[in-house]
Design a protein around this motif. Structure first.
Motif, mmCIF file in Angstrom:
data_model
loop_
_atom_site.group_PDB
_atom_site.id
_atom_site.type_symbol
_atom_site.label_atom_id
_atom_site.label_comp_id
_atom_site.label_asym_id
_atom_site.label_seq_id
_atom_site.Cartn_x
_atom_site.Cartn_y
_atom_site.Cartn_z
ATOM 1 N N CYS A 167 5.411 8.315 -1.806
ATOM 2 C CA CYS A 167 4.318 7.889 -1.067
ATOM 3 C C CYS A 167 2.994 8.690 -0.661
ATOM 4 O O CYS A 167 2.794 8.932 0.675
ATOM 5 C CB CYS A 167 4.965 7.304 0.205
ATOM 6 N N ALA B 16 -1.135 6.260 -3.267
ATOM 7 C CA ALA B 16 -1.587 4.915 -3.393
ATOM 8 C C ALA B 16 -2.092 4.388 -4.616
ATOM 9 O O ALA B 16 -2.764 3.332 -4.602
ATOM 10 C CB ALA B 16 -2.872 4.864 -2.257
ATOM 11 N N HIS C 208 -0.610 0.445 -5.151
ATOM 12 C CA HIS C 208 -1.018 -0.633 -4.010
ATOM 13 C C HIS C 208 -0.840 -1.777 -4.687
ATOM 14 O O HIS C 208 -1.532 -2.390 -5.667
ATOM 15 C CB HIS C 208 -2.436 -0.411 -3.649
ATOM 16 N N TYR D 16 -0.678 -6.285 -3.166
ATOM 17 C CA TYR D 16 -0.684 -7.504 -2.031
ATOM 18 C C TYR D 16 0.494 -8.184 -2.216
ATOM 19 O O TYR D 16 0.927 -8.788 -3.004
ATOM 20 C CB TYR D 16 -1.867 -8.262 -2.087
ATOM 21 N N GLU E 192 3.451 5.389 5.340
ATOM 22 C CA GLU E 192 2.976 4.406 4.132
ATOM 23 C C GLU E 192 1.198 4.119 4.749
ATOM 24 O O GLU E 192 0.693 4.046 3.954
ATOM 25 C CB GLU E 192 3.780 3.402 4.095
ATOM 26 N N LEU F 229 -1.868 4.673 2.546
ATOM 27 C CA LEU F 229 -2.849 3.325 2.271
ATOM 28 C C LEU F 229 -4.108 3.730 2.916
ATOM 29 O O LEU F 229 -5.381 2.964 2.289
ATOM 30 C CB LEU F 229 -2.382 1.960 3.216
ATOM 31 N N ALA G 127 -6.587 4.341 -0.087
ATOM 32 C CA ALA G 127 -6.653 3.058 -1.152
ATOM 33 C C ALA G 127 -8.038 2.293 -0.776
ATOM 34 O O ALA G 127 -8.480 2.603 0.390
ATOM 35 C CB ALA G 127 -5.380 2.292 -0.892
ATOM 36 N N VAL H 223 -7.919 -2.417 0.955
ATOM 37 C CA VAL H 223 -6.693 -2.693 1.899
ATOM 38 C C VAL H 223 -6.838 -3.972 2.654
ATOM 39 O O VAL H 223 -7.860 -4.210 3.084
ATOM 40 C CB VAL H 223 -6.574 -1.408 2.691
ATOM 41 N N SER I 72 -1.154 -5.535 2.330
ATOM 42 C CA SER I 72 -1.138 -4.480 1.544
ATOM 43 C C SER I 72 0.167 -3.521 1.657
ATOM 44 O O SER I 72 0.664 -3.158 2.844
ATOM 45 C CB SER I 72 -2.535 -3.219 1.663
ATOM 46 N N ARG I 73 0.480 -3.301 0.601
ATOM 47 C CA ARG I 73 1.863 -2.391 0.674
ATOM 48 C C ARG I 73 1.881 -1.489 -0.619
ATOM 49 O O ARG I 73 1.295 -1.627 -1.697
ATOM 50 C CB ARG I 73 3.067 -3.119 0.599
ATOM 51 N N LEU I 74 2.551 -0.261 -0.612
ATOM 52 C CA LEU I 74 2.707 0.382 -1.534
ATOM 53 C C LEU I 74 3.931 0.062 -2.194
ATOM 54 O O LEU I 74 5.035 0.271 -1.625
ATOM 55 C CB LEU I 74 2.642 2.162 -1.525
ATOM 56 N N ALA J 187 -3.562 -4.658 -6.478
ATOM 57 C CA ALA J 187 -4.769 -4.405 -5.942
ATOM 58 C C ALA J 187 -5.622 -3.766 -7.040
ATOM 59 O O ALA J 187 -5.129 -3.039 -7.855
ATOM 60 C CB ALA J 187 -4.717 -3.401 -4.800
#
Length: 108
Positions: free
Chosen positions: A46, A49, A52, A54, A70, A74, A77, A80, A85-87, A105
């Motif tokens: 973590c 990024a 990345h 969606y 997190e 982000l 990144a 976003v 958005s998530r890692l 992403a």
């Protein structure tokens, strides 16, 4: 028996994987299967990024929100999208995520 996952790459190509074992991260699956755009340069800590994604609308509540670390990562990144958005290094696979679809992403 594992779960089913679909990655939609930035170029629109869908990669679906079936019988994926739980207990690993979504990033590990993407890297192992050469999903374009899932780099995971930091190895899943973590910190970078480069994984990345969606999360598609039907899965956001099941996947959950990013924690503070997190969210901070982000911030590094581009593109976003709040709430999406998530890692993927932070998404641990479990039975409830059977059928999960994410979109990779755009790269930095």
């Amino acid at each position: 028996m594992g779960i089913k996952l679909t990655f939609v790459q930035a170029d629109g190509v869908e990669k679906t994987f079936e019988d994926v074992p739980t207990g690993q991260s979504l990033m590990e699956v993407g890297r192992f299967n050469n999903v374009e755009g899932i780099l995971g340069d930091c190895g899943g800590s973590c910190a970078c990024a480069t994984c990345h994604v969606y999360v598609s609308a039907p899965w956001r509540a099941v996947v959950g929100e990013p924690d503070d670390i997190e969210t901070s990562t982000l911030d590094m990144a581009t593109d976003v999208l709040p709430g999406q958005s998530r890692l993927c290094c932070q998404i641990q696979l479990r039975d409830e995520l059977d059928g999960l679809q994410v979109t990779v992403a755009p790269s930095f």
